[in-house]
Design a protein around this motif. Structure first.
Motif, mmCIF file in Angstrom:
data_model
loop_
_atom_site.group_PDB
_atom_site.id
_atom_site.type_symbol
_atom_site.label_atom_id
_atom_site.label_comp_id
_atom_site.label_asym_id
_atom_site.label_seq_id
_atom_site.Cartn_x
_atom_site.Cartn_y
_atom_site.Cartn_z
ATOM 1 N N ARG A 15 0.804 -1.231 0.000
ATOM 2 C CA ARG A 15 0.000 0.000 0.000
ATOM 3 C C ARG A 15 0.831 1.272 0.000
ATOM 4 O O ARG A 15 0.259 2.366 -0.012
ATOM 5 N N ALA A 16 2.144 1.156 0.055
ATOM 6 C CA ALA A 16 3.048 2.303 0.112
ATOM 7 C C ALA A 16 2.847 3.065 1.433
ATOM 8 O O ALA A 16 1.900 2.826 2.171
ATOM 9 N N TYR A 17 3.763 3.948 1.704
ATOM 10 C CA TYR A 17 3.793 4.631 2.999
ATOM 11 C C TYR A 17 2.503 5.410 3.261
ATOM 12 O O TYR A 17 1.864 5.257 4.300
ATOM 13 N N ASP A 18 2.127 6.270 2.321
ATOM 14 C CA ASP A 18 0.960 7.127 2.548
ATOM 15 C C ASP A 18 -0.358 6.367 2.501
ATOM 16 O O ASP A 18 -1.373 6.865 2.988
ATOM 17 N N GLY A 19 -0.358 5.176 1.954
ATOM 18 C CA GLY A 19 -1.569 4.366 1.886
ATOM 19 C C GLY A 19 -1.835 3.543 3.135
ATOM 20 O O GLY A 19 -2.825 2.826 3.203
ATOM 21 N N VAL A 20 -0.928 3.652 4.107
ATOM 22 C CA VAL A 20 -1.043 2.874 5.341
ATOM 23 C C VAL A 20 -1.198 3.834 6.517
ATOM 24 O O VAL A 20 -0.374 4.721 6.715
ATOM 25 N N SER A 21 -2.244 3.643 7.277
ATOM 26 C CA SER A 21 -2.442 4.452 8.489
ATOM 27 C C SER A 21 -1.897 3.686 9.693
ATOM 28 O O SER A 21 -1.661 2.480 9.632
ATOM 29 N N VAL A 22 -1.745 4.384 10.791
ATOM 30 C CA VAL A 22 -1.333 3.725 12.029
ATOM 31 C C VAL A 22 -2.385 2.697 12.430
ATOM 32 O O VAL A 22 -2.050 1.605 12.889
ATOM 33 N N LYS A 43 5.194 6.020 12.844
ATOM 34 C CA LYS A 43 4.967 5.206 11.650
ATOM 35 C C LYS A 43 6.215 5.227 10.774
ATOM 36 O O LYS A 43 6.632 4.197 10.246
ATOM 37 N N ARG A 44 6.832 6.380 10.639
ATOM 38 C CA ARG A 44 8.054 6.497 9.834
ATOM 39 C C ARG A 44 9.173 5.634 10.414
ATOM 40 O O ARG A 44 9.929 5.007 9.676
ATOM 41 N N GLY A 45 9.277 5.597 11.719
ATOM 42 C CA GLY A 45 10.294 4.765 12.360
ATOM 43 C C GLY A 45 10.099 3.296 12.022
ATOM 44 O O GLY A 45 11.067 2.570 11.736
ATOM 45 N N LEU A 46 8.843 2.847 12.044
ATOM 46 C CA LEU A 46 8.551 1.464 11.661
ATOM 47 C C LEU A 46 8.837 1.259 10.184
ATOM 48 O O LEU A 46 9.389 0.233 9.782
ATOM 49 N N TYR A 47 8.484 2.230 9.357
ATOM 50 C CA TYR A 47 8.742 2.131 7.920
ATOM 51 C C TYR A 47 10.237 1.972 7.648
ATOM 52 O O TYR A 47 10.649 1.095 6.879
ATOM 53 N N LEU A 48 11.059 2.790 8.291
ATOM 54 C CA LEU A 48 12.509 2.691 8.093
ATOM 55 C C LEU A 48 13.045 1.354 8.595
ATOM 56 O O LEU A 48 13.909 0.743 7.946
ATOM 57 N N ALA A 49 12.526 0.879 9.714
ATOM 58 C CA ALA A 49 12.941 -0.435 10.225
ATOM 59 C C ALA A 49 12.544 -1.531 9.238
ATOM 60 O O ALA A 49 13.325 -2.460 8.977
ATOM 61 N N ALA A 50 11.357 -1.428 8.672
ATOM 62 C CA ALA A 50 10.891 -2.417 7.697
ATOM 63 C C ALA A 50 11.746 -2.365 6.428
ATOM 64 O O ALA A 50 12.128 -3.412 5.893
ATOM 65 N N LEU A 51 12.046 -1.175 5.954
ATOM 66 C CA LEU A 51 12.875 -1.042 4.748
ATOM 67 C C LEU A 51 14.273 -1.609 4.981
ATOM 68 O O LEU A 51 14.792 -2.359 4.143
#
Length: 131
Positions: A15-22, A43-51
């Motif tokens: 869903r990409a970053y902006d397509g995912v809510s907390v 959310k960004r912290g989780l995104y960076l960890a996931a990437l």
């Protein structure tokens, strides 16, 4: 938390970053909002960890296959990040560009990365995926 990060890879890739809510993350990952914020800060912290997890576990171990014409990677988060977040987030851009440079070095051919991206785009379904 490794399981949460691994599951987040799939959520952000679909869903990409902006397509995912907390709220989406809380429901899909089965964690409490406070736990998510406590472990990742945002959310960004989780995104960076996931990437980073995706790069270390799904991408780097398979760089030697980049030049194979029949290889279509399952590196959706990396490639979605390149298009979705890298233009607006310097940290994401650095991660993505460093992996693309590794691909070029692994194959000794910068066109291998371009060919890989083309193969990936052609094999992806055009309709939106459900989580």
């Amino acid at each position: 938390m490794d399981e949460v990060v691994a599951a987040a890879v799939d959520v952000f890739a679909r869903r990409a970053y902006d397509g995912v809510s907390v709220d989406d993350l809380v429901i899909r990952l089965g964690v409490h909002r406070n736990s998510l914020y406590g472990a990742f800060g945002s959310k960004r912290g989780l995104y960076l960890a996931a990437l980073r997890h995706h790069i270390e576990h799904d991408v780097r171990p398979h760089l030697d296959r980049v030049a194979q014409p029949d290889h279509v990677p399952t590196w959706d988060l990396l490639l979605v990040a390149a298009v979705d977040r890298a233009p607006d987030d310097p940290e994401v851009a650095d991660l993505v560009l460093s992996v693309f440079a590794e691909m070029d070095r692994a194959t000794a051919d910068p066109r291998a990365t371009e060919a890989l991206l083309g193969r990936w785009l052609l094999q992806r379904p055009l309709k939106a995926k459900e989580i």
